[in-house]
Write an enzyme that holds these catalytic residues in place. Structure first.
Site, short mmCIF file in Angstrom:
data_model
loop_
_atom_site.label_atom_id
_atom_site.label_comp_id
_atom_site.label_asym_id
_atom_site.label_seq_id
_atom_site.Cartn_x
_atom_site.Cartn_y
_atom_site.Cartn_z
N GLY A 13 -29.21 -4.40 64.00
CA GLY A 13 -29.59 -5.20 65.40
C GLY A 13 -28.59 -5.95 65.71
O GLY A 13 -27.46 -5.63 65.57
N THR B 202 -38.94 -12.98 58.69
CA THR B 202 -40.03 -12.68 58.31
C THR B 202 -40.11 -11.04 57.55
O THR B 202 -41.19 -10.79 57.04
CB THR B 202 -41.22 -12.76 59.06
OG1 THR B 202 -40.82 -12.11 60.18
CG2 THR B 202 -41.41 -14.23 59.45
N VAL B 203 -39.30 -10.11 57.90
CA VAL B 203 -39.15 -9.04 57.26
C VAL B 203 -38.51 -8.84 55.96
O VAL B 203 -38.86 -8.02 55.26
CB VAL B 203 -38.65 -8.04 58.29
CG1 VAL B 203 -38.40 -6.40 57.86
CG2 VAL B 203 -39.33 -8.04 59.48
N HIS C 131 -28.09 -16.06 57.65
CA HIS C 131 -29.09 -17.20 57.97
C HIS C 131 -29.86 -17.54 56.57
O HIS C 131 -30.06 -16.60 55.76
CB HIS C 131 -30.37 -17.03 58.88
CG HIS C 131 -31.11 -18.28 59.24
ND1 HIS C 131 -30.80 -19.42 59.36
CD2 HIS C 131 -32.44 -18.08 59.63
CE1 HIS C 131 -31.69 -20.11 59.56
NE2 HIS C 131 -32.85 -19.58 59.67
N GLU D 193 -32.59 -25.16 67.18
CA GLU D 193 -33.24 -24.25 67.95
C GLU D 193 -34.46 -24.77 68.68
O GLU D 193 -34.76 -24.37 69.88
CB GLU D 193 -33.65 -23.06 67.22
CG GLU D 193 -32.62 -22.04 66.75
CD GLU D 193 -32.91 -21.08 65.68
OE1 GLU D 193 -32.18 -20.09 65.39
OE2 GLU D 193 -34.05 -21.17 64.99
#
Length: 341
Positions: free
Chosen positions: A27, A85-86, A109, A196
């Protein structure tokens, strides 16, 4: 004391030479790191699940693509470039069973490590290289001979070369061209989430919408409200990015400067700052992470509801029409914008 800034002279790609690195996911960050590293002379393979829509894309870019488990098994350094979350499910199914002593897990991250949604074995290095920009900018800057500043962090270092590998990776993706600063997984995660939520995305979005609503509710044309509260924001942010807040103030009119210093603190006042403090506490104590993980597990119903409501805000309709009159503004396809895996 100012943090040490690492540049090209402090990093050596030899720490990746002779190694195979696997980028898990193709991605935003995944594709940028993979392409930049490949062009830096590093052997890169891509790990994707069977049937991933990214497989033909990665192959078209010249990469060998393996199923995730096989890629982890074949690699010395594994970059986990899938959404926070994956990560737990990918880790348990495909990564954990294929880890071996001496391998390195790399993240861009710190969420999964800091909040312990995964717990790696102690005999592997765990590091982070986090460019401070989206993947397409990391890629574009690299192809132009420039780079995006990056952070590195070392969580586990049984090999005693983890930092050198992190710096080599940062160099391979272009980060050391701009400057690299060392941090920790804790610091990167908590400051990133706070930025964020309170400023970059949440704070800015809410400020724009509130300003637009205030003008329209007072009887001004939506188009005027859009220009004043959204369109011109880029001009101001560009000035801040180039020269800081003081530099931005140097470039605007005295009237704008006066309004800035006397009215800004009325909007972002002590109550707002206190709320920011509460947001930071919820990030630090894990409440935000727990809520977000639970939201994902229960189908993202509230998340999707809030996104849909935001997309229906009147400013979006006004903006779409006005941007249509400005063909020089690049059009972005926001469909399927999540990181691909």
């Amino acid at each position: 004391m100012p943090a040490k800034v690492y540049t090209d002279k402090d990093a050596n790609l030899k720490f990746l030479k002779g190694k195979t690195v696997a980028v898990i996911g193709f991605g935003s960050q995944g594709h940028a790191h993979a392409l930049n590293l490949k062009e830096s002379g590093v052997k890169v393979i891509i790990g994707l699940y069977k049937g991933s829509k990214s497989i033909p894309v990665a192959k078209q870019r010249g990469f060998k693509v393996l199923e995730t488990a096989a890629a982890v098994k074949a690699a010395d350094v594994i970059f986990v470039a899938v959404p926070d979350t994956v990560i737990p499910s990918v880790y348990e199914k495909d990564i954990k069973p294929n880890l071996a002593k001496g391998k390195t897990l790399l993240f861009s991250h710190g969420f999964a490590i800091h909040f312990k949604t995964i717990v790696p074995p102690k005999d592997i290095d765990v590091i982070m290289v986090a460019p401070k920009g989206p993947g397409h900018i990391v890629r574009r800057q690299f192809t132009e001979g420039k780079g995006v500043p990056a952070l590195i962090a070392i969580y586990q270092n049984p090999s005693k070369t983890a930092k050198q590998v992190a710096l080599a990776w940062a160099k391979g993706v272009g980060g050391t061209r701009a400057g690299v600063i060392e941090t920790t997984f804790k610091e990167e995660t908590e400051t990133d989430l706070f930025g964020e939520q309170a400023v970059l995305c949440g704070g800015t979005s809410a400020l724009i919408q509130a300003g637009y609503e205030t003008l329209v509710e007072a009887g001004y044309q939506p188009e005027m409200a859009y220009f004043e509260c959204l369109h011109e924001l880029k001009l101001i942010v560009d000035l801040i990015n180039e020269a800081g807040i003081a530099g931005m103030r140097f470039s605007i009119s005295e009237t704008a400067k006066y309004g800035d210093v006397v009215s800004g603190p009325r909007v972002i006042n002590k109550k707002v700052k206190a709320e920011m403090g509460q947001i930071l506490k919820e990030i630090q104590n894990g409440k935000f992470a727990k809520n977000w993980i639970n939201e994902v597990k229960t189908g993202k119903k509230n998340y999707n509801k809030l996104l849909a409501a935001g997309a229906k805000h009147p400013i979006e309709k006004t903006g779409a029409r006005l941007r249509g009159l400005m063909p020089w503004i690049g059009k972005k396809n926001i469909k399927g914008a999540q990181a691909a895996y």
